[in-house]
Design a protein around this motif. Structure first.
Motif, PDB file in Angstrom:
ATOM      1  N   GLN A  33      -9.828   2.946  -0.840  1.00 39.57           N
ATOM      2  CA  GLN A  33     -10.305   1.560  -0.842  1.00 39.57           C
ATOM      3  C   GLN A  33      -9.123   0.601  -0.678  1.00 39.57           C
ATOM      4  N   ILE A  34      -8.038   0.895  -1.379  1.00 37.54           N
ATOM      5  CA  ILE A  34      -6.891  -0.011  -1.356  1.00 37.54           C
ATOM      6  C   ILE A  34      -6.099   0.118  -0.057  1.00 37.54           C
ATOM      7  N   LEU A  35      -5.919   1.354   0.396  1.00 34.31           N
ATOM      8  CA  LEU A  35      -5.044   1.588   1.544  1.00 34.31           C
ATOM      9  C   LEU A  35      -5.772   1.545   2.881  1.00 34.31           C
ATOM     10  N   GLY A  36      -7.078   1.695   2.878  1.00 35.80           N
ATOM     11  CA  GLY A  36      -7.811   1.851   4.145  1.00 35.80           C
ATOM     12  C   GLY A  36      -7.630   3.273   4.654  1.00 35.80           C
ATOM     13  N   LYS A  37      -8.489   3.680   5.583  1.00 38.36           N
ATOM     14  CA  LYS A  37      -8.494   5.082   6.017  1.00 38.36           C
ATOM     15  C   LYS A  37      -7.149   5.507   6.625  1.00 38.36           C
ATOM     16  N   GLU A  38      -6.640   4.665   7.534  1.00 35.87           N
ATOM     17  CA  GLU A  38      -5.386   5.029   8.227  1.00 35.87           C
ATOM     18  C   GLU A  38      -4.190   4.946   7.278  1.00 35.87           C
ATOM     19  N   GLY A  39      -4.179   3.904   6.444  1.00 36.64           N
ATOM     20  CA  GLY A  39      -3.094   3.756   5.467  1.00 36.64           C
ATOM     21  C   GLY A  39      -3.080   4.931   4.494  1.00 36.64           C
ATOM     22  N   TYR A  40      -4.253   5.354   4.071  1.00 35.22           N
ATOM     23  CA  TYR A  40      -4.359   6.508   3.162  1.00 35.22           C
ATOM     24  C   TYR A  40      -3.772   7.745   3.826  1.00 35.22           C
ATOM     25  N   TRP A  41      -4.138   7.942   5.101  1.00 36.00           N
ATOM     26  CA  TRP A  41      -3.667   9.135   5.807  1.00 36.00           C
ATOM     27  C   TRP A  41      -2.139   9.150   5.901  1.00 36.00           C
ATOM     28  N   ARG A  42      -1.565   7.988   6.182  1.00 34.80           N
ATOM     29  CA  ARG A  42      -0.103   7.920   6.306  1.00 34.80           C
ATOM     30  C   ARG A  42       0.568   8.213   4.960  1.00 34.80           C
ATOM     31  N   GLU A  43       0.013   7.714   3.887  1.00 29.68           N
ATOM     32  CA  GLU A  43       0.580   7.994   2.563  1.00 29.68           C
ATOM     33  C   GLU A  43       0.426   9.487   2.227  1.00 29.68           C
ATOM     34  N   PHE A  44      -0.735  10.038   2.591  1.00 24.43           N
ATOM     35  CA  PHE A  44      -0.986  11.459   2.318  1.00 24.43           C
ATOM     36  C   PHE A  44       0.030  12.329   3.067  1.00 24.43           C
ATOM     37  N   ARG A  45       0.341  11.954   4.311  1.00 25.48           N
ATOM     38  CA  ARG A  45       1.317  12.725   5.098  1.00 25.48           C
ATOM     39  C   ARG A  45       2.688  12.725   4.408  1.00 25.48           C
ATOM     40  N   GLU A  46       3.080  11.603   3.875  1.00 25.49           N
ATOM     41  CA  GLU A  46       4.364  11.530   3.163  1.00 25.49           C
ATOM     42  C   GLU A  46       4.346  12.454   1.945  1.00 25.49           C
ATOM     43  N   PHE A  47       3.223  12.455   1.238  1.00 26.95           N
ATOM     44  CA  PHE A  47       3.061  13.327   0.061  1.00 26.95           C
ATOM     45  C   PHE A  47       3.193  14.791   0.476  1.00 26.95           C
ATOM     46  N   VAL A  48       2.538  15.149   1.584  1.00 23.26           N
ATOM     47  CA  VAL A  48       2.581  16.544   2.058  1.00 23.26           C
ATOM     48  C   VAL A  48       4.022  16.976   2.317  1.00 23.26           C
ATOM     49  N   HIS A  49       4.816  16.059   2.829  1.00 22.39           N
ATOM     50  CA  HIS A  49       6.206  16.397   3.142  1.00 22.39           C
ATOM     51  C   HIS A  49       7.148  16.158   1.964  1.00 22.39           C
ATOM     52  N   GLY A  50       6.578  16.013   0.780  1.00 29.03           N
ATOM     53  CA  GLY A  50       7.405  15.906  -0.416  1.00 29.03           C
ATOM     54  C   GLY A  50       8.037  14.545  -0.606  1.00 29.03           C
ATOM     55  N   ARG A  51       7.445  13.503   0.040  1.00 27.11           N
ATOM     56  CA  ARG A  51       8.009  12.152  -0.093  1.00 27.11           C
ATOM     57  C   ARG A  51       6.932  11.176  -0.580  1.00 27.11           C
ATOM     58  N   PRO A  52       6.311  11.479  -1.714  1.00 33.56           N
ATOM     59  CA  PRO A  52       5.264  10.549  -2.166  1.00 33.56           C
ATOM     60  C   PRO A  52       5.847   9.177  -2.437  1.00 33.56           C
ATOM     61  N   THR A  53       5.213   8.159  -1.895  1.00 34.81           N
ATOM     62  CA  THR A  53       5.704   6.796  -2.085  1.00 34.81           C
ATOM     63  C   THR A  53       5.356   6.335  -3.504  1.00 34.81           C
ATOM     64  N   PRO A  54       6.064   5.320  -4.010  1.00 31.82           N
ATOM     65  CA  PRO A  54       5.740   4.807  -5.347  1.00 31.82           C
ATOM     66  C   PRO A  54       4.275   4.377  -5.433  1.00 31.82           C
ATOM     67  N   LEU A  55       3.760   3.754  -4.353  1.00 28.34           N
ATOM     68  CA  LEU A  55       2.367   3.314  -4.367  1.00 28.34           C
ATOM     69  C   LEU A  55       1.432   4.523  -4.484  1.00 28.34           C
ATOM     70  N   TRP A  56       1.721   5.574  -3.732  1.00 27.57           N
ATOM     71  CA  TRP A  56       0.891   6.793  -3.779  1.00 27.57           C
ATOM     72  C   TRP A  56       0.886   7.377  -5.195  1.00 27.57           C
ATOM     73  N   LYS A  57       2.090   7.402  -5.785  1.00 32.41           N
ATOM     74  CA  LYS A  57       2.194   7.972  -7.147  1.00 32.41           C
ATOM     75  C   LYS A  57       1.333   7.173  -8.124  1.00 32.41           C
ATOM     76  N   THR A  58       1.304   5.851  -7.931  1.00 27.56           N
ATOM     77  CA  THR A  58       0.502   5.014  -8.826  1.00 27.56           C
ATOM     78  C   THR A  58      -0.987   5.280  -8.641  1.00 27.56           C
ATOM     79  N   LEU A  59      -1.379   5.448  -7.356  1.00 28.14           N
ATOM     80  CA  LEU A  59      -2.808   5.583  -7.062  1.00 28.14           C
ATOM     81  C   LEU A  59      -3.341   6.982  -7.353  1.00 28.14           C
ATOM     82  N   THR A  60      -2.491   7.983  -7.221  1.00 25.10           N
ATOM     83  CA  THR A  60      -2.945   9.364  -7.400  1.00 25.10           C
ATOM     84  C   THR A  60      -2.086  10.055  -8.450  1.00 25.10           C
ATOM     85  N   PRO A  61      -2.338   9.746  -9.705  1.00 19.38           N
ATOM     86  CA  PRO A  61      -1.502  10.330 -10.755  1.00 19.38           C
ATOM     87  C   PRO A  61      -1.587  11.845 -10.746  1.00 19.38           C
TER      88      PRO A  61
END
Ligand SMILES: NC(=O)c1ccc[n+]([C@@H]2O[C@H](COP(=O)([O-])OP(=O)(O)OC[C@H]3O[C@@H](n4cnc5c(N)ncnc54)[C@H](OP(=O)(O)O)[C@@H]3O)[C@@H](O)[C@H]2O)c1
Length: 290
Positions: free
Chosen positions: A251-279
């Protein structure tokens, strides 16, 4: 008279916890296992009858449904929980493994559902709960076939809910996050030389994402809630912290924004925002021998 629920795949994990939850809530339970040696797994619980069922055997579905209804005279809810996990790069997984994954997680589930629907339609009431996975919301690497099978479960549930509402039947799908269960000890893993080009990527992904998992009772509670929920329209139920975060993050990131954050997580680079949203679930580490 007590209500009756049918739960598939109850030898261990979320299925076993779901049987215990419904039994504790006073329901009659028809539980299924696929090995003779598991027939006594619920022996200490009241009002639980345990039947043999391999959901891969589509030809057995109709006689199973009749036998299930005979146990307590009716069925009010069906929980399609039985499932397996095929893992590895798509290229390195055999077509046999890929078909098998869909056979258990999708076609077997559909066969059992088709066999139970006539009884629910006749009584003009009932709930069907299909167990999907948080992987249905985004394709994880090296689990893409599993994720695709669970995405099929979600869309099947959506369409089926619209077909069956006219008969007073609700269809829900539960998307659990990662749980510490035996499914991880039974992985149908891709093998052979075709794995070699992927080994570094696999190590990167799993090295960066140490598995943790919630207790299966967390999802058993959500499955129970999905069955008893008075909301006739609600289809999607998320369970465990890593899954309940998804709708909020999207909801916060939008579909494409979510996907981009998820890709960073997959590669071991979770962004601070991602960490906040997905504890991190943080409940306990997955113990592969559970
Ligand atoms: N664990 C997780 O992190 C997680 C996350 C999201 C969704 N899920 C889903 O949750 C459901 C339950 O999994 P779980 O984690 O609780 O694993 P589990 O402990 O391995 O339970 C899976 C159950 O399904 C049964 N099963 C497997 N193939 C079957 C078949 N062909 N016919 C009938 N029964 C079959 C298993 O029986 P056997 O004991 O004979 O193998 C077992 O009883 C599955 O649909 C899984 O995909 C799990």
């Amino acid at each position: 008279m007590s209500n009756t629920v049918v739960v598939t795949g109850t030898s261990t994990g979320m299925g076993k916890a779901t049987v215990a939850k419904f039994a504790a809530e006073g329901w009659n339970v028809v539980a299924t296992v696929r090995k003779d040696s598991d027939l006594q797994v619920h022996a200490d619980l009241p009002n639980v009858r345990t039947l043999l069922l391999d959901v891969d055997d589509e030809g057995a579905a109709e006689s199973f449904a009749r036998t299930a209804v005979e146990q307590f005279g009716r069925v009010d809810a069906l929980v399609n929980n039985a499932g397996s996990y095929q893992m590895g790069p798509v290229e390195a997984s055999s077509m046999e493994q890929i078909h098998q994954q869909f056979q258990t997680n999708v076609f077997g589930l559909i066969a059992v559902t088709r066999a139970v629907i006539p009884f629910l339609r006749e009584q003009r009431s009932g709930v069907i709960v299909n167990i999907a996975s948080l992987t249905a919301e985004q394709g994880y690497p090296y689990s893409a076939v599993y994720a695709a099978s669970k995405a099929a479960v979600v869309t099947l549930s959506e369409g089926l809910s619209l077909e069956l509402a006219q008969f007073g039947i609700s269809v829900r799908t539960v998307l659990p996050g990662q749980h510490a269960t035996r499914i991880f000890t039974k992985i149908d893993m891709a093998e052979g030389e075709a794995l070699d080009p992927y080994r570094a990527g696999i190590e990167e992904f799993f090295g960066n994402n140490a598995p943790t998992g919630s207790d299966p009772s967390v999802t058993a509670d959500v499955i129970h809630q999905a069955v008893v929920d008075a909301d006739p329209v609600k289809v999607h139920y998320y369970s465990a912290p890593d899954s309940t975060a998804i709708p909020r993050a999207k909801q916060i990131l939008g579909k494409e924004g979510y996907w981009r954050e998820f890709r960073e997580f997959v590669h071991g680079r979770p962004t601070p925002l991602w960490k906040t949203l997905t504890p991190s679930p943080g409940d306990k580490p997955v113990e592969w021998g559970l």
